[in-house]
Design an enzyme around this catalytic site. Structure first.
Site, PDB file in Angstrom:
ATOM      1  N   GLU A 171       0.670  -1.262  -0.198  1.00 41.82           N
ATOM      2  CA  GLU A 171      -0.048  -0.141  -0.014  1.00 41.82           C
ATOM      3  C   GLU A 171       0.830   1.305   0.015  1.00 41.82           C
ATOM      4  O   GLU A 171       0.568   2.284  -0.706  1.00 41.82           O
ATOM      5  CB  GLU A 171      -1.105   0.028   1.322  1.00 41.82           C
ATOM      6  N   ASN A 172       1.973   1.236   0.627  1.00 41.07           N
ATOM      7  CA  ASN A 172       2.806   2.452   1.058  1.00 41.07           C
ATOM      8  C   ASN A 172       4.136   2.164   0.694  1.00 41.07           C
ATOM      9  O   ASN A 172       5.048   2.658   1.121  1.00 41.07           O
ATOM     10  CB  ASN A 172       2.623   3.272   2.307  1.00 41.07           C
ATOM     11  N   HIS A 230      -4.608   3.598  -0.693  1.00 41.50           N
ATOM     12  CA  HIS A 230      -3.680   4.679  -1.576  1.00 41.50           C
ATOM     13  C   HIS A 230      -3.273   3.810  -2.698  1.00 41.50           C
ATOM     14  O   HIS A 230      -2.462   4.489  -3.658  1.00 41.50           O
ATOM     15  CB  HIS A 230      -2.378   4.831  -0.677  1.00 41.50           C
TER      16      HIS A 230
END
Length: 258
Positions: A39-40, A68
């Site tokens: 995700e990040n 995200h």
């Protein structure tokens, strides 16, 4: 069968650290399938083609994401083209990519479902994750099912865990970047943890440089987020599943400097 699920990877440096750590760990632990939440994984936030590539090079069989996932427009083609790069299934059918994949191991298969929560989550309009899970499960022909529930509220995560108990092999929470100590087997069948945690720099505020975050809280003035630099820690869980029944027999947390 042993499933390694790695919690939210924060920043490109953490991706590189995993490339050095995971191969040896997987051999030693006898891991069969590795799932990583990316995700990040790009510096800043979101996931990029480069960070996805690094995570696959590190040993991911499949990458999940969350709120995200669409931060970077250059990921649209990647979501469409790569069947083991997931975005939340309850974003519907129209956005790029899909939220479920089947990992075929020959003698058995494993379904991975990616869902996003709707409570306290700054996300686009998402379908009800409970109803979405029901719809997906109706079309599956494998008992081995892993759900990544990317959600903010602990109550929503725990509720989905109980809701899917005995119907899936595991419900693992992601998103908060803080590993919880509530791993358990629900109804004698479904492995559960509220949040797997974060793979990134531990000396940080959930992976972000702590100075800027402290200043923001003290001044209420926006500060640019910078991915923290320092020693990396992996947060993950190892789940053992009876591949014939889909029943989880154990879930163990990992919190280790790498």
């Amino acid at each position: 069968m042993k499933i390694l699920f790695v919690g939210d990877v924060v920043g490109q440096g953490a991706c590189e650290a995993l490339k050095g750590f995971l191969p040896g760990f997987k051999r030693g632990a006898g891991i069969d399938i590795t799932i990583i939440n990316g995700e990040n994984s790009a510096d800043g936030n979101g996931i990029s083609p480069l960070s996805a590539k690094l995570l696959f090079q590190a040993g991911a069989d499949l990458i999940t994401t969350g709120n995200h996932c669409y931060k970077r427009a250059d990921m649209d083609n990647a979501f469409n083209d790569n069947p083991v790069l997931l975005r939340p299934a309850n974003y519907g059918e129209h956005p790029p990519g899909k939220g479920i994949a089947i990992i075929d191991k020959g003698s058995y298969s494993v379904a991975v479902i990616n869902l996003v929560g709707t409570t306290f989550m700054p996300v686009p309009i998402a379908d009800n994750p409970f109803k979405c899970a029901d719809e997906i499960l109706c079309g599956l022909d494998t008992r081995n099912i892993i759900v990544d529930f990317h959600a903010e509220a602990t109550a929503e995560k725990k509720a989905l865990g109980y809701y899917l108990a005995e119907r899936v092999s595991a419900v693992v929470g992601t998103h908060t970047h803080v590993q919880t100590a509530d791993e358990q087997i629900l109804a004698g069948h479904t492995a559960y943890i509220t949040d797997v945690g974060m793979t990134g720099v531990d000396d940080s505020v959930i992976g972000v440089d702590k100075t800027a975050i402290i200043e923001r809280f003290c001044t209420c003035y926006p500060k640019k987020h910078q991915t923290a630099r320092g020693k990396f820690t992996i947060n993950a869980v190892v789940i053992e599943i009876d591949q014939k029944t889909g029943k989880s027999t154990s879930i163990n947390r990992i919190n280790q400097e790498i």
